[in-house]
Design a protein around this motif. Structure first.
Motif, PDB file in Angstrom:
ATOM      1  N   ARG A   7       1.133   3.490  -4.642  1.00 27.79           N
ATOM      2  CA  ARG A   7       0.021   4.438  -4.599  1.00 27.79           C
ATOM      3  C   ARG A   7      -0.179   5.149  -5.919  1.00 27.79           C
ATOM      4  N   ASN A   8      -1.406   5.648  -6.066  1.00 27.25           N
ATOM      5  CA  ASN A   8      -1.766   6.566  -7.162  1.00 27.25           C
ATOM      6  C   ASN A   8      -1.597   5.964  -8.558  1.00 27.25           C
ATOM      7  N   ARG A   9      -1.759   4.660  -8.642  1.00 25.08           N
ATOM      8  CA  ARG A   9      -1.871   4.018  -9.960  1.00 25.08           C
ATOM      9  C   ARG A   9      -2.677   2.737  -9.803  1.00 25.08           C
ATOM     10  N   ILE A  10      -3.274   2.311 -10.896  1.00 23.67           N
ATOM     11  CA  ILE A  10      -4.089   1.102 -10.858  1.00 23.67           C
ATOM     12  C   ILE A  10      -3.158  -0.095 -11.044  1.00 23.67           C
ATOM     13  N   ILE A  14       0.826  -1.205   0.000  1.00 24.79           N
ATOM     14  CA  ILE A  14       0.000   0.000   0.000  1.00 24.79           C
ATOM     15  C   ILE A  14       0.861   1.256   0.000  1.00 24.79           C
ATOM     16  N   ARG A  15       2.085   1.167   0.554  1.00 32.37           N
ATOM     17  CA  ARG A  15       2.932   2.368   0.657  1.00 32.37           C
ATOM     18  C   ARG A  15       3.623   2.728  -0.656  1.00 32.37           C
ATOM     19  N   ASP A  69      -9.352  12.252  -2.656  1.00 32.86           N
ATOM     20  CA  ASP A  69      -8.027  12.251  -2.002  1.00 32.86           C
ATOM     21  C   ASP A  69      -7.652  10.827  -1.618  1.00 32.86           C
ATOM     22  N   SER A  70      -7.685  10.488  -0.335  1.00 31.37           N
ATOM     23  CA  SER A  70      -7.285   9.142   0.073  1.00 31.37           C
ATOM     24  C   SER A  70      -8.411   8.156  -0.195  1.00 31.37           C
ATOM     25  N   SER A  71      -8.197   7.273  -1.124  1.00 31.11           N
ATOM     26  CA  SER A  71      -9.217   6.288  -1.467  1.00 31.11           C
ATOM     27  C   SER A  71      -8.583   4.944  -1.764  1.00 31.11           C
ATOM     28  N   ASP A  72      -9.424   3.921  -1.697  1.00 32.88           N
ATOM     29  CA  ASP A  72      -9.003   2.545  -1.946  1.00 32.88           C
ATOM     30  C   ASP A  72     -10.116   1.894  -2.767  1.00 32.88           C
ATOM     31  N   ARG A  84      -6.385  -2.874  -8.164  1.00 32.84           N
ATOM     32  CA  ARG A  84      -6.635  -2.057  -6.976  1.00 32.84           C
ATOM     33  C   ARG A  84      -5.957  -0.703  -7.153  1.00 32.84           C
ATOM     34  N   LEU A  85      -6.652   0.312  -6.701  1.00 34.64           N
ATOM     35  CA  LEU A  85      -6.125   1.682  -6.746  1.00 34.64           C
ATOM     36  C   LEU A  85      -6.162   2.254  -5.342  1.00 34.64           C
ATOM     37  N   VAL A  86      -4.988   2.575  -4.794  1.00 31.81           N
ATOM     38  CA  VAL A  86      -4.906   3.246  -3.497  1.00 31.81           C
ATOM     39  C   VAL A  86      -4.301   4.618  -3.748  1.00 31.81           C
ATOM     40  N   THR A  87      -4.986   5.655  -3.295  1.00 28.20           N
ATOM     41  CA  THR A  87      -4.515   7.019  -3.562  1.00 28.20           C
ATOM     42  C   THR A  87      -4.284   7.781  -2.264  1.00 28.20           C
TER      43      THR A  87
END
Lengths: 269, 71
Positions: A159-162, A155-156, A239-242, A183-186
């Motif tokens: 980030r910010n890409r699929i 997750i670290r 902003d912060s999303s999963d 998965r996309l974590v932003t």
């Protein structure tokens, strides 16, 4: 023609299964432990929703509450079962190949194909709650050799890409089905595009945390939608999303067709 | 023309019922049509009711049919 449906968090099937009483042989844990299960599609006692989407038959958002809570060893055939651990620690035991005991933490995930027959056990041993997404898929063939693969989504650093977790991309876990899980974590606002391999593939988008506007439909935490016939999905993330994406071949399935016919309003053209 | 034989999958656990194979050990001889399986029949592995099986159009993996025969 693009078709879609939206499933809000609170519209999902809700089950609570206790470790004592009638389900005590099925559910592990001390008395008072329980599994809380939110089902996007019909599952077990919950038969009030959409029967599935493409090859997806179960999309369960499950929390194992209490030390030792989970599912005792039980049999499966054919289904491909995936778990994506969001919080806590999952101890997974299965009989695929020589069998194995695995421990999965945040970001870890597995693909267990039950094929010609296998058993598995899902436990949260510590007192900390365990939250995972469980995904069950129809296989491409019956009675495949059972298999188990696992991997980690960091997750670290991702980030910010699929990122594709399951499917045919580099490093993704293999699956015997025309399917991809991404998965996309932003941690910042942005616009993203998800492109399925063909417009005929369906995409089930599930917002784990935060929010996302998908093709102009606003989805909040634990909301989801299914889309078919779309060349690409445009996502605006505040902003912060999963966000999870399950891209699947669409099967011509009599149960799903009958359900859609009876609930015409749920399938928006 | 006779209707082709069908295959059914338990939505509780994935157990498959194949009309061609039946389930001889559970009193269903090979060739038993799904419509002739009693309504109160449940999945022998997980107890899911007959109504929660789904018809599937799927082939067997290599050697799978022989394994299904003895499932």
């Amino acid at each position: 023609m693009t078709k879609s449906f939206v499933l809000r968090s609170g519209e999902r099937g809700h089950d609570v299964i206790y470790s004592d009483g009638s389900a005590s042989s099925y559910v592990a844990g001390h008395p008072g432990s329980f599994i809380a299960r939110e089902s996007s599609f019909n599952f077990h006692q919950y038969q009030g929703g959409r029967p599935g989407f493409g090859t997806i038959r179960v999309f369960g958002d499950e929390v194992f509450n209490g030390a030792g809570c989970g599912y005792n060893m039980h049999p499966h055939h054919n289904f491909i079962i995936c778990a994506f651990v969001l919080e806590g620690e999952l101890t997974h035991i299965n009989t695929a190949g020589r069998g194995m005991v695995d421990q999965l933490r945040q970001g870890d995930y597995y693909v267990f194909s039950a094929g010609s027959g296998g058993k598995h056990c899902e436990l949260s041993i510590s007192p900390e709650n365990m939250n995972a997404i469980y995904l069950w898929l129809m296989p491409g063939q019956l009675y495949l050799p059972p298999s188990y693969h696992r991997a980690h989504f960091d997750i670290r650093t991702r980030r910010n890409r699929i990122v594709q977790l399951v499917g045919d991309a580099d490093g993704a876990l293999p699956v015997a089905q025309d399917l991809r899980v991404s998965r996309l974590v932003t941690d910042r606002a942005g616009r993203f595009t998800y492109t399925p391999r063909t417009p005929e593939h369906g995409v089930y988008v599930f917002v784990v945390d935060g929010g996302a506007t998908v093709n102009e439909v606003a989805l909040a935490r634990r909301d989801s939608m299914g889309i078919t016939g779309a060349g690409a999905l445009a996502l605006d993330v505040p902003d912060s999303s999963d966000v999870f994406f399950v891209e699947t071949a669409m099967l011509d399935d009599a149960r799903i067709r009958a359900w859609e016919k009876a609930h015409g309003a749920d399938l928006i053209d | 023309m006779e209707t082709p034989l069908t295959r059914w999958l338990c939505l509780g656990c994935g157990f498959s019922y194949d009309e061609a194979l039946g389930l001889p050990e559970h009193g269903l001889p090979p060739g038993t049509r799904w419509t002739d399986v009693p309504d109160d029949w449940v999945c022998p592995d997980c107890g899911t009711p007959k109504s929660q099986f789904e018809m599937v159009e799927m082939g067997y993996a290599d050697g799978g049919a022989d394994l299904a025969r003895i499932a």
